[in-house]
Structures are given as C-alpha cells and as structure tokens.
Design an enzyme around this catalytic site. Structure first.
Site, short mmCIF file in Angstrom:
data_model
loop_
_atom_site.label_atom_id
_atom_site.label_comp_id
_atom_site.label_asym_id
_atom_site.label_seq_id
_atom_site.Cartn_x
_atom_site.Cartn_y
_atom_site.Cartn_z
N ASP A 150 41.91 57.61 44.33
CA ASP A 150 41.49 59.00 44.13
C ASP A 150 40.43 59.40 45.15
O ASP A 150 40.47 60.50 45.72
CB ASP A 150 41.03 59.25 42.68
CG ASP A 150 40.26 58.09 42.08
OD1 ASP A 150 40.18 57.02 42.72
OD2 ASP A 150 39.70 58.25 40.98
N LYS B 192 43.39 50.87 42.97
CA LYS B 192 42.85 51.54 41.78
C LYS B 192 42.35 50.44 40.85
O LYS B 192 42.77 50.29 39.69
CB LYS B 192 43.97 52.39 41.14
CG LYS B 192 43.53 53.27 39.99
CD LYS B 192 42.66 54.44 40.39
CE LYS B 192 42.24 55.24 39.17
NZ LYS B 192 41.13 56.16 39.45
N ASP C 197 52.93 56.24 49.50
CA ASP C 197 53.88 57.35 49.52
C ASP C 197 53.13 58.68 49.41
O ASP C 197 53.33 59.62 50.18
CB ASP C 197 54.85 57.17 48.33
CG ASP C 197 56.06 58.06 48.41
OD1 ASP C 197 56.25 58.73 49.45
OD2 ASP C 197 56.82 58.10 47.42
N ASP D 122 52.06 61.71 52.53
CA ASP D 122 52.45 63.13 52.48
C ASP D 122 51.20 64.01 52.61
O ASP D 122 51.21 65.03 53.29
CB ASP D 122 53.16 63.46 51.16
CG ASP D 122 54.68 63.45 51.32
OD1 ASP D 122 55.18 62.62 52.10
OD2 ASP D 122 55.36 64.26 50.66
N TYR E 31 57.86 51.37 42.04
CA TYR E 31 59.17 51.91 42.41
C TYR E 31 60.28 50.89 42.17
O TYR E 31 61.44 51.25 42.03
CB TYR E 31 59.19 52.36 43.88
CG TYR E 31 58.36 53.59 44.18
CD1 TYR E 31 57.60 54.21 43.20
CD2 TYR E 31 58.35 54.14 45.46
CE1 TYR E 31 56.82 55.32 43.49
CE2 TYR E 31 57.59 55.26 45.75
CZ TYR E 31 56.82 55.85 44.75
OH TYR E 31 56.06 56.95 45.04
#
Ligand code: NAD
Length: 353
Positions: free
Chosen positions: A219, A186, A243, A247, A141
């Site tokens: 994942d 990851k 982030d 959610d 970001y």
C-alpha cells in the site's frame, strides 16, 4: 539458420500490435542480416472460438519449439461471462506455467516528450527509469480456487525456492543498473509476505551485500510510486502486487500502450508481450498504440536472441519517432492530430533504417 519465433496474436487489439511487432522484427532482420521464421498459433478467445480451448496443444508445441514467443493480448467481453468455465486468461496463465517463465520484467521509461501525457506533474517524472520484476508463476493467481453459492476463496502460496529465484533475478538486474533494489510485500498482514520478507532479507544480505535495499508494504509502495517514482531502480514483488503496481506505473509513462514486458525462465526461450490487455473499447479501429508491442519485440531480441545492438536500435527508433512528433490517440495532446497503428509502426521502421 532461421530463428523460429512463435506469434500468438490473440484477441482485440492483439493482432494489430502483433503485426506491428512482426514488421519491426522483419525490418531488423533486413537491416542486420538475420533470418526470422514465424509460426502463428491460437490463444485466448480466438482459440476458444476455434477449438473450445484457450491454449490448444498445437499452440503449446509451437511455443516449445520456438526460440521466443510473442503474445499480443487475450480476452474481451465476448468471453467475459463470470459463469463461463472456459476463459481466455486461462490460456495465458497456463502458457506462463508451461514455459516456466517465472520472472516478468516490466521496464518503465519516460520519454521526455510524453511527460504531458501523464496525469503527474512533469517535475515528478524527471529521471524516472525503473524496472519492476514481478513473480509470474506463483501466488494467488495460481492457487486453488473454490466457489459455492455464497462464498469463494483463492489460495495464495509461495515457497522459499520460488522467492529465492525471483529475488536473485531482480538482484542481478539491479547490479547491472543503479544498484538499488526495493522489495514490496504485505508482511504486516500476509503469511506469504512474511516468508517473502525473510527469504528476501537473507538472500540479499548473504549474496548481494553491495545493493542498496529498501522494503515497502504494497500500500505504501503504491503511494511512493506516484510521489517519488524517480527514486526507484529495480522493484521486486509477488504476482498480484506486481500486476497492479505496473498498471499504476503505466500512468507515469502516459499510457498502457507504452509499456513492454519480458517473461523469462531458466531456458533461453522467453515470452514477450505488451503489458496492456486486448482493449476492446478501441479494437478494430486501427488506432492502438504499437509502442509497447514493438518495445516488447526489442526485449525479445535482447533476452532470447542475444541481439543487444538490434534491441537498442529498436528502442532508439521508438524514442526518435516520438521525439519527431508521431503520436497515437492515447498519447496525443489535446487539439493535436494522431496517427494510426500502421502509421506509427511505419514511422518507427523509418527511424530504424
Ligand atoms: P486493457 O489494457 O485492455 O485496456 C485498458 C485501457 O487502456 C483501455 O481504455 C484501452 O483502450 C487502453 N489501452 C490499452 N492498450 C492500449 C494501446 N496499445 N493503445 C491505446 N490504448 C490502449 O485493460 P482492460 O480494459 O481492463 O481489459 C480488457 C481485456 O483484456 C479483458 O478481457 C482483460 O482480461 C484482458 N487483459 C489481458 C491481458 C493480457 O493479455 N496480458 C492483460 C490485461 C487485461
């Protein structure tokens, strides 16, 4: 002496839920004998409209002068033109960087009475009480962005220092909870994640050997969060993964309107905001759920003002209002009536008194 709290209502439902948080803070001040002084400032789309800048200097000054900053939400269709060079979210990202709030704490707690509001089966939700610690000022970001007519790139960078400090925050929080820490990366694909894993493994082994540590690829973590959410205690991860996972985790609680957050740095002043956005689809209707904002105000009392008793009282008042049957539209069961933002706020304040 008065405690200065800067309020940044922002856009969409931001002003509605900020007003709710302020009312609850006033009720706390009244009940426990504190004096809170507020300064309101512009951010996001509202600031673009007023002064063509999503984070005006006046706002930065007001935030730096405060003991704590409360933010509603920013953004909306009016400012979402993909070709726009000035965007509301730039104001929020810059504010996080200016305040140096690198640790974003997102607790996910299930209110038993709301189990029906989640798309997951109630037995999966039994015992869920987790805290996501998201790195907030690094990663993709904040990396360099490029764009040509037919190509684009976003650079993801992390340094050892950035990883060490967020892992230490998460580890200390895990020590004060159930002693379990899950690091999400990851590392099978991304170089930044391989650094993340090396640093995390070293810091946890050297400094926090008593913690029960788990490492998951993002994942797999997305899947485990839905299949065995009660197993998690503290999850630590980088900016974008955090982030997205939070959610997803909001669905455990039934609605984005239930989840608060605190963003902390090395100074005492922190940034407090519900995890939801400006919800343009319900803006201006007076039906937004204020619980996430009010729970964020509780985190403000705890982390920036050191008022643990008052924070716990606010959290208990939210739980009592929900147990008593108060429901905004996003968490109401089919066929039942819902209350407005103001009515939900008033009920929480009634439970606080
Ligand atoms: P959103 O969180 O605003 O809304 C997603 C869905 O959840 C909508 O259906 C909305 O009505 C519902 N919802 C959210 N908060 C609610 C609440 N308190 N009560 C009841 N329902 C609620 O996400 P979005 O629609 O993807 O984004 C809208 C705008 O918000 C975009 O411009 C986005 O960039 C911005 N945004 C801002 C922040 C922030 O300010 N921190 C965070 C996320 C998104």
């Amino acid at each position: 002496m008065a405690t200065l709290i800067t309020l940044l209502p922002g856009d969409g439902i931001g002003p509605d839920v900020t007003a709710s948080a302020r009312q609850v803070l006033d009720a706390v001040a009244d009940r426990y004998g504190h004096t809170f002084e507020y300064r309101e400032a512009l951010i996001g789309g509202a600031a673009i409209d007023a002064v063509a800048n999503p984070l005006p200097n006046d706002t930065i000054e007001a935030c730096e002068a405060a003991e704590a900053v409360f933010l509603g939400a920013v953004g909306g269709p009016k400012w979402s033109d993909p070709n726009a060079s000035i965007r509301p979210e730039q104001g929020l990202l810059k504010l996080r960087a200016v305040l140096g709030v690198y640790a974003n704490l997102r607790p996910v707690k299930i209110y038993p009475e709301l189990a029906g509001a989640s798309p997951l089966r109630p037995e999966i939700l039994d015992g869920v009480d987790l805290l996501v610690v998201r790195e907030l000022t690094g990663g993709i970001y904040f990396g360099k962005k490029t764009r040509t007519d037919d190509a684009a790139s976003d650079l993801c960078e992390y340094t050892t220092d950035e990883i060490e400090r967020i892992v230490r925050v998460a580890a200390r929080l895990a020590e004060g909870r159930r002693g379990k820490l899950c690091s999400v990366d990851k590392a099978n694909v991304l170089e930044t994640s391989r650094l993340w894993r090396d640093v995390t493994d070293r810091v946890l082994a050297d400094e926090y050997p008593a913690l029960e540590v788990e490492t998951l690829l993002v994942d797999a973590a997305a899947m485990h969060l839905l299949s065995r959410p009660a197993d998690f205690d503290v999850i630590v991860t980088e900016n974008m993964f955090g982030d997205i996972l939070t959610d997803e985790a909001s669905m455990l609680a039934g609605s984005l309107g239930m989840l608060p957050s605190a963003s902390l740095g090395n100074s005492r002043a922190g940034l407090y905001e519900p995890i939801h956005g400006s919800a343009p689809d319900i803006a201006g209707q007076g039906i937004a759920n204020p619980c996430a904002a009010i729970a964020s105000a509780a985190m403000l009392l705890r982390h920036s003002l050191g008022l643990e008793k008052e924070a716990a009282a606010v959290e208990a008042a939210i739980a009592e209002a929900i147990a008593g049957g108060a429901r905004t539209a996003d968490i109401v069961a089919a066929g039942h009536t819902h209350v407005s933002t103001d009515e939900m706020t008033a009920e929480i304040i009634r439970c606080l008194r």
